[in-house]
Design a protein around this motif. Structure first.
Motif, PDB file in Angstrom:
ATOM      1  N   TYR A  64       0.800  -1.308  -0.116  1.00 34.75           N
ATOM      2  CA  TYR A  64       0.073   0.056  -0.019  1.00 34.75           C
ATOM      3  C   TYR A  64       0.776   1.280  -0.109  1.00 34.75           C
ATOM      4  O   TYR A  64       1.940   1.103   0.742  1.00 34.75           O
ATOM      5  N   TYR A  65       0.312   2.292  -0.818  1.00 34.82           N
ATOM      6  CA  TYR A  65       1.211   3.459  -1.012  1.00 34.82           C
ATOM      7  C   TYR A  65       0.425   4.516  -0.960  1.00 34.82           C
ATOM      8  O   TYR A  65      -0.510   4.496  -1.882  1.00 34.82           O
ATOM      9  N   THR A  66       1.070   5.797  -0.970  1.00 36.63           N
ATOM     10  CA  THR A  66       0.313   6.966  -1.129  1.00 36.63           C
ATOM     11  C   THR A  66       0.555   7.516  -2.779  1.00 36.63           C
ATOM     12  O   THR A  66       1.927   7.386  -3.089  1.00 36.63           O
TER      13      THR A  66
ATOM     14  N   SER B  35      -4.424   9.529  -3.071  1.00 39.66           N
ATOM     15  CA  SER B  35      -5.299   8.290  -2.520  1.00 39.66           C
ATOM     16  C   SER B  35      -4.111   7.510  -2.411  1.00 39.66           C
ATOM     17  O   SER B  35      -3.062   7.643  -2.312  1.00 39.66           O
ATOM     18  N   THR B  36      -4.915   6.282  -1.682  1.00 36.72           N
ATOM     19  CA  THR B  36      -3.933   5.020  -1.219  1.00 36.72           C
ATOM     20  C   THR B  36      -4.060   4.021  -2.435  1.00 36.72           C
ATOM     21  O   THR B  36      -5.140   3.453  -2.621  1.00 36.72           O
TER      22      THR B  36
ATOM     23  N   ASN C  23      -8.068   9.231  -0.294  1.00 29.93           N
ATOM     24  CA  ASN C  23      -7.760   9.603   1.108  1.00 29.93           C
ATOM     25  C   ASN C  23      -8.576  10.864   1.649  1.00 29.93           C
ATOM     26  O   ASN C  23      -8.755  10.858   2.775  1.00 29.93           O
TER      27      ASN C  23
ATOM     28  N   ALA D 122      -1.513   8.973   5.370  1.00 28.43           N
ATOM     29  CA  ALA D 122      -1.303   7.714   4.765  1.00 28.43           C
ATOM     30  C   ALA D 122      -1.757   6.366   5.423  1.00 28.43           C
ATOM     31  O   ALA D 122      -1.747   6.627   6.849  1.00 28.43           O
TER      32      ALA D 122
END
Length: 738
Positions: free
Chosen positions: A229-231, A239-240, A265, A270
């Motif tokens: 998972y990342y921003t 968004s993630t 998001n 995060a």
């Protein structure tokens, strides 16, 4: 018989309801006993015991997260009278109760903003801090290593981190490093394997360099699949994202596949994600209204690890100004019922002066979603607790070349000297290592370029032209200095132009109409230095390409016109390289409005209108004022050529509850280079009977219908009453017959 069936159904419903009731169980591991020993050691001041529920059939239940009345302690305190912070914590809790923890910490100054710091809890006390990951000088992660996300699998600790080579602190990319030990040394992903001095992103941000970019990793391993998972904070907003990889593959970054958006998001920062074994679902945390006196924690869950839904908030027992939280987990990112679980976050009212708070959490299942705690008051900070210890009394936590992480010299210069310094916990005291040089080990460099003048010297004799990295070690702490020896008479003249990261882009507008990649190049100079170039106005870069297929704007953004693979020749001075762009265009000949439809990205200006998506996926337009209500669609994102379509059909419905007996509508069409006017519009009388009808607008014989379609404006009522409703099921473009 009927009575027995009814009774059986009643019993089933009763047991289903009971399945979501709290069932508390003492942890098998006596964490309180461990805490008592630790408190006697005065390293821990509060208990962080957690009590996860026993497993219950989840059914339609939701995870409920509870944080008891302030039961935690500050794992890190900012030093008295000085700035200092640790944020974005990542924790691994082991079966024996020991804990490994990683944080983003301050770095060495202007050249290295952030480092990754590490601490270990052995069941009795916390170790002192240690810097375990720094930027690699003169590389893609030159300026920072921050936002750690750690997982242990297949014998390695994998540490995801955020970094950039943009001195404006935007344009971030996502990197990963690995080590056999939690405190390093770490080897970074280089694009095809591990190690070396050229780290490469595992997820590259290809959009405008002024945007924040990509980073803030969180990992979960489940049944051989690695969930990342990342921003992504780019042109489509914040968004993630979720990507998956083969966790059994040593080079798993090569197997990464993007799965799309896990969460828009909005106001939260995060996500940190874990998997709850007892409830067979993913749990994520983020802060909302971060860094404000009204901040709180939000929790999200997912059954498939891809789509997340908000299920709880915690505010009453959370400190104000909280941000960048993390949840503890096992080695592979799981929350287990026999291990303590806790939350940690940074907090503090002053920018860059943040403590790190740890508090226990309790998980249970509930039948109903409730966000009532959002209206509660959070814990007030008052005067932020500070670390009052004397910096001189503390051990060294890291070393650095500080502003001399890259040394450049001509080959005629006889010697180069490493300027190394060691810092304490507060980073306020830097000790020049010249007087401690007998304890400094230097290795890894190319002796055909530089040669150390003595076993205890920080001086090197210049041998020849080239570039090499020196690894410096002092009392177990590592740093790196990049040495460039260039020819005599170098003037900073350009000698090469290269793609910054990749020489091929996939511009897929069928999944994201807002995606706008920016061409970023690397200009290399004869003194060994280089810089990122993208701006034709100030950096002299220009582009040659097929103007009928694509366009490159004045900021280097690639705008597609035709599908297919196209070549852009990127030029600066006498140097150039070819960039390949594979354009995939969307088929928007039928625009529908159900959740997730690509047409949502075309929504433009609204006038005197409120919109929502109906139960059947239709666009519901409500006139808020009885004058000129309309909705616009920005078709320029769709790359549509007017000559390819002969007509547009509007599928609509007017409910019988509307105020007037009859209505008419007007649709405006605007192609590139034209003005929006009555002469580029058509009117239609609407049927008002509560049923769906189709209104078709012929266009192939209209003079204004030519070139690139930029805007369609639907004035759905010429005349109406406030709160009149218009249902739009679809807009369909009929392809022209050539």
């Amino acid at each position: 018989m009927k009575k027995y069936i009814i009774l059986l159904l009643s019993l089933l419903l009763m047991f289903s309801s009971l399945s979501c009731k709290d069932k508390k169980k003492e942890n098998d591991f006596d964490y309180k006993e461990s805490y008592t020993e630790a408190k006697e050691n005065e390293s821990i001041t509060e208990d962080i015991i957690a009590a996860p529920d026993e497993y219950a059939d989840p059914g339609n239940c939701y995870i409920n997260v509870s944080i008891n009345e302030d039961n935690g302690y500050d794992l890190y305190k900012a030093p008295a009278g000085l700035p200092g912070y640790r944020y974005g914590p990542s924790f691994i809790v082991y079966e024996d109760g020991s804990i490994d923890a990683w944080f983003a910490s301050g770095g060495s100054g202007l050249e290295q903003w952030d480092w990754i710091a590490y601490k270990h809890y052995d069941g009795k006390s916390w170790s002192e801090e240690k810097c375990v990951l720094q930027p690699t000088p003169n590389s893609f992660d030159h300026y920072s290593c921050c936002d750690p996300g750690v997982i242990y699998t297949n014998g390695y600790y994998y540490l995801g981190y955020t970094s950039t080579l943009n001195e404006n602190q935007g344009d971030n990319n996502l990197f990963v490093a690995r080590s056999k030990n939690p405190d390093g040394p770490y080897e970074k992903w280089n694009g095809s394997g591990w190690g070396g001095n050229s780290p490469m992103p595992i997820v590259y941000f290809s959009e405008d360099q002024s945007l924040w970019g990509i980073g803030e990793a969180s990992f979960v391993e489940l049944d051989g699949t690695l969930y990342l998972y990342y921003t992504n904070d780019g042109s489509s907003g914040r968004s993630t994202m979720i990507a998956t990889a083969d966790a059994t593959d040593e080079n798993w970054p090569l197997t990464l596949e993007t799965k799309g958006v896990a969460l828009e998001n909005g106001d939260c920062d995060a996500l940190d994600v874990k998997y709850v074994d007892e409830y067979e679902r993913f749990l994520a945390v983020a802060s909302e209204q971060r860094l404000t006196d009204n901040s709180f924690l939000s929790f999200y869950e997912s059954r498939d690890g891809i789509t997340f839904t908000k299920v709880d908030v915690c505010k009453r027992n959370v400190y104000e100004y909280c941000h960048n939280p993390g949840i503890s987990g096992s080695e592979n990112g799981h929350i287990l019922k026999d291990r303590p679980a806790f939350i940690a976050y940074a907090y503090g009212p002053e920018w860059g002066v943040w403590n790190t708070r740890m508090q226990s959490i309790e998980l249970s299942l509930t039948d109903n979603l409730s966000f009532l705690e959002n209206s509660s008051k959070n814990l007030k900070v008052g005067e932020l607790p500070r670390d009052t210890r004397d910096s001189y009394s503390l051990d060294y936590v890291g070393i650095s070349g500080q502003s001399k992480c890259v040394i450049t010299a001509p080959v005629t210069q006889q010697y180069v000297i490493l300027r190394l310094a060691a810092c304490k916990l507060f980073h306020d005291q830097w000790t020049d290592l010249h007087n401690l040089r007998t304890e400094v080990e230097l290795y890894g460099y190319d002796e055909s370029i530089i040669k150390r003048t003595g076993e205890s010297s920080l001086m090197f004799e210049v041998i020849g032209v080239g570039e090499t990295m020196v690894t410096a070690e002092f009392r177990g702490h590592l740093t790196y200095v990049y040495v460039i020896i260039h020819e005599e008479g170098a003037t900073g003249k350009m000698v090469a132009l290269k793609p910054l990261a990749y020489d091929m882009y996939v511009l897929d507008r069928s999944t994201d109409l807002n995606y706008l990649p920016q061409i970023k190049s690397m200009a290399v100079y004869d003194d060994g230095s280089w810089e990122m170039v993208w701006d034709p106005n100030t950096q002299g870069i220009f582009y040659n390409y097929d103007k009928e297929a694509i366009e490159v704007d004045k900021s280097g953004h690639i705008i597609p016109k035709k599908a297919g693979t196209h070549i852009i020749t990127v030029c600066c001075g006498e140097y150039s390289y070819d960039l390949s762009v594979n354009v995939i265009l969307p088929d928007l000949s039928l625009m529908t409005f159900e959740k997730g439809a690509l047409s949502h990205e075309l929504f433009g200006q609204l006038n005197n209108t409120e919109t929502e998506i109906g139960e059947d996926g239709e666009l519901v337009c409500v006139a808020t004022v009885a004058e000129d209500p309309f909705v616009c669609f920005n078709m320029s994102k769709a790359t549509m050529n007017a000559e390819d379509y002969s007509s547009i059909s509007l599928r609509y419905k007017l409910p019988m509850t509307n105020a007037l007996p009859s209505y008419s509508a007007q649709i405006f069409f605007k192609c590139k280079g034209q003005e929006l006017s009555e002469t580029t519009s058509q009117r239609v009388t609407l049927v008002s009977d509560g049923e769906y009808h189709t209104a078709t607008f012929e266009l192939d014989d209209k003079d204004y219908w030519t070139g690139e379609v930029e805007l369609i404006r639907v004035d759905y009522f010429d005349s109406c009453q406030e709160q009149d409703v218009f249902y739009m099921e679809s807009l369909e473009f009929t392809k022209a017959i050539n």
